[in-house]
Design a protein around this motif. Structure first.
Motif, short mmCIF file in Angstrom:
data_model
loop_
_atom_site.label_atom_id
_atom_site.label_comp_id
_atom_site.label_asym_id
_atom_site.label_seq_id
_atom_site.Cartn_x
_atom_site.Cartn_y
_atom_site.Cartn_z
N VAL A 25 0.76 -1.17 -0.19
CA VAL A 25 0.08 0.01 0.04
C VAL A 25 0.90 1.36 0.04
CG1 VAL A 25 -1.76 1.34 1.49
CG2 VAL A 25 -1.81 -1.05 1.02
N ALA A 40 1.12 4.70 -3.01
CA ALA A 40 0.80 5.99 -2.48
C ALA A 40 1.29 6.90 -3.30
CB ALA A 40 0.80 6.09 -1.12
N LYS A 51 -6.40 0.78 6.27
CA LYS A 51 -6.37 0.00 4.82
C LYS A 51 -5.64 -1.30 5.67
CE LYS A 51 -6.62 0.63 0.82
NZ LYS A 51 -7.66 0.47 -0.04
N ASP A 77 -2.18 11.43 0.66
CA ASP A 77 -3.23 10.60 0.36
C ASP A 77 -2.95 9.14 1.05
OD1 ASP A 77 -0.89 9.41 -0.91
OD2 ASP A 77 -1.75 9.15 -3.08
N LEU A 78 -2.07 9.13 1.89
CA LEU A 78 -1.94 7.96 2.76
C LEU A 78 -1.17 8.38 3.98
CD1 LEU A 78 -1.83 4.81 3.30
CD2 LEU A 78 0.36 4.65 2.20
N THR A 121 -9.50 9.25 4.39
CA THR A 121 -7.94 9.18 3.92
C THR A 121 -7.53 7.77 4.11
OG1 THR A 121 -7.38 11.40 4.44
CG2 THR A 121 -5.53 9.97 4.12
N ASN A 122 -6.66 7.10 3.33
CA ASN A 122 -5.95 5.96 3.31
C ASN A 122 -5.17 5.82 4.49
OD1 ASN A 122 -7.51 4.79 1.23
ND2 ASN A 122 -5.92 5.22 -0.25
#
Length: 557
Positions: free
Chosen positions: A202, A206, A317, A274-275, A298-299
């Motif tokens: 993940v 990002a 996540k 974004d992460l 938000t992730n």
């Protein structure tokens, strides 16, 4: 089994767990203190129960293991009130209190109230002990509970107003020290490999990732591992106040402290990510400015020793349950080296530099009385290489987040998790845990008024801390709120936030402590050096500008 008093048992047990100091308010278990001192330890008798707890809080956090504080029955609820701070700070403080004998309870005994509810709010374990022979069972569990999972205070009520039924009586008992529970973390599990692999996947996808490091990094002793991981994957790091010393202040990936006590650039970076990878952080209200930075949705990846915390405040996540240090070591070994997202890193650098430019005027100001921003600059440059800086809450905490930099890797930082006034007695506890290191309390005149009397305790017991006071003769953090209610500035509104300009040096000297006044930026370094070398507790009274009010936390429009 050996026949001994409960007092001897508690003293031997404390030393067995590495606790050389017990912080207490009379009159509780004096036999414990006598036995402890006969064995080479020391009892620190405070002037209030809350101060004793604050000392124990910092003592535990500096030594990385449990601590002990004690109070008699009538002072027990004062002790419980103080335990709010180590509870919020995830600090393994073990509180011992006396309780009226069982036959007198619920019969309007003098100075007696039920302790159950107050302690249940600020501890993760509480027990009542009525017999000396039962003491070992409950004390061992208090140590286990305090140090496992998310560390937190625990509590034991001993029968007798001063705990005398348990402390003064003899029984055949055994001192059994369970080594893992003398430290935090008590155990160091590594997150499962599948979760680690998923998290790295993940992260690699990002475009704008950010790490938010929390107090779990500090308690795990994972500074080196955090730096190595961030560098390998080229992800910027926002360090919460509880992790302020865990990432180099001038590292190219450093963005400062996020949340409600924060640098604007840190909040801007986190809000644009974004992460967000929360490492050893509960993602609580302060570090996220009321669960708004990052925005919900938000992730998020979250690494925490306590699985119960994963996803509490943000849907994740990937959740990683494990010790921060051990898990980051595995993640670093398995991660692919990355040059980072060029545009994202450039944007982060731009935001950080922009904050420095915007704050430079007050940071470098020569105006008198001194701006607190300039005081922060001078303090950052003057801190000894191995100093422990102990900060109060409120404006002191905000200034630490915004303006104070820890410039040496050996420097440490502790901050109040709750109550104003915590820092002065807490600095004393820190000094007891690390007697060879310089310990500096950073507070304001509003904060120092709470526990000024503990300078007397420090002098009597040889605890040579330095209390540095940002003295603007006010609680100017409250100015806006007060004047907003009154509608204007007036003598009536001033009464609620402006103080007379007092001479804290004279107060310190009246208690046979050292004191020095600072009026100009150029005087701070020399004054701090004098205070550190005074051979007694010291106060540095810095006269600052009443209009020096910290910026509120940045929020997206």
């Amino acid at each position: 089994m050996t026949k001994m008093t409960g007092g001897r048992f508690l003293a031997e047990t404390a030393l067995g767990y590495g606790i050389n100091h017990i912080f207490w308010m009379p009159y509780i278990g004096p036999r414990v203190i006598m036995e402890l001192e006969a064995l080479g330890g020391k009892g620190i008798q405070a002037h209030s129960e809350k101060a004793a707890v604050y000392m124990a809080d910092a003592y535990a956090r500096v030594r990385g293991g449990p601590s002990l504080c004690m109070a008699q029955s009538v002072g027990a609820l004062n002790l419980a009130a103080g335990l709010q701070d180590p509870y919020l700070a995830c600090s393994p403080v073990i509180a011992i209190t006396g309780r009226e004998t069982l036959i007198h309870q619920q019969r309007h005994a003098y100075q007696e109230v039920n302790h159950t509810s107050p302690f249940s709010a600020v501890t993760k374990y509480s027990a009542y002990v009525s017999k000396t022979e039962d003491f070992p069972v409950y004390l061992r569990q208090a140590f286990r509970a305090a140090t496992t999972g998310t560390p937190a205070p625990t509590h034991i009520d001993l029968e007798g107003i001063a705990g005398q039924v348990v402390i003064d009586q003899e029984a055949d008992i055994e001192v059994c020290v369970e080594e893992p529970f003398g430290q935090i973390p008590a155990f160091r599990p590594t997150a499962d490999l599948r979760s680690i692999s998923d998290a790295l996947e993940v992260l690699s996808r990002a475009e704008r990732p950010i790490i938010v490091a929390g107090g779990g990094v500090t308690s795990s002793g994972a500074r080196t591992e955090l730096i190595e991981f961030a560098e390998k994957v080229s992800i910027p790091v926002a360090a919460s106040l509880n992790a302020k010393a865990m990432f180099p202040w001038d590292h190219p990936l450093a963005v400062g402290t996020p949340g409600s006590y924060s640098r604007a650039c840190a909040n801007k970076v986190v809000s644009q990510a974004d992460l967000v990878f929360f490492i050893g952080s509960q993602a609580g209200g302060q570090v996220t400015n009321g669960y708004q930075i990052p925005s919900q949705g938000t992730n998020v990846i979250q690494l925490d020793l306590n699985g119960e915390e994963i996803g509490r405040n943000y849907h994740v996540k990937v959740g990683l349950q494990g010790d921060v240090r051990e898990t980051l070591r595995v993640m670093t070994a398995q991660a692919d080296s990355s040059p980072g997202k060029v545009e994202w890193l450039a944007k982060v650098g731009e935001l950080v530099q922009g904050y420095k430019d915007d704050s430079s005027e007050h940071y470098n100001s020569d105006v008198l009385p001194m701006r607190p921003e300039r005081l922060c600059k001078e303090l950052s440059n003057s801190l000894p290489d191995d100093a422990i800086l102990v900060s109060d809450t409120g404006h002191a905490g905000v200034w630490c987040a915004q303006m104070i930099d820890l410039k040496k890797p050996e420097q440490s930082f502790l901050r109040a998790a709750g109550s104003l006034g915590w820092a002065l007695p807490a600095a004393m506890g820190a000094k007891c845990a690390a007697p060879d290191r310089p310990v500096i309390c950073w507070t304001g005149d509003g904060g120092v008024w709470y526990h000024m009397t503990e300078l007397d305790t420090a002098r009597k017991t040889g605890i040579n801390t330095v209390t540095l006071i940002n003295n603007n003769h006010s609680l100017n953090q409250e100015q806006g709120g007060v004047e907003g209610i009154y509608g204007q500035r007036s003598s009536e509104s001033d009464a609620h936030w402006v103080f007379p300009d007092q001479d804290f040096v004279r107060m310190a000297e009246s208690m046979d402590c050292f004191g020095v006044t600072v009026n100009k930026p150029s005087e701070l370094e020399g004054a701090l050096e004098q205070a550190l070398n005074a051979g007694k507790p010291a106060v540095v009274d810095v006269k600052t500008h009443i209009e020096g009010i910290a910026d509120r936390a940045w929020m997206p429009s």
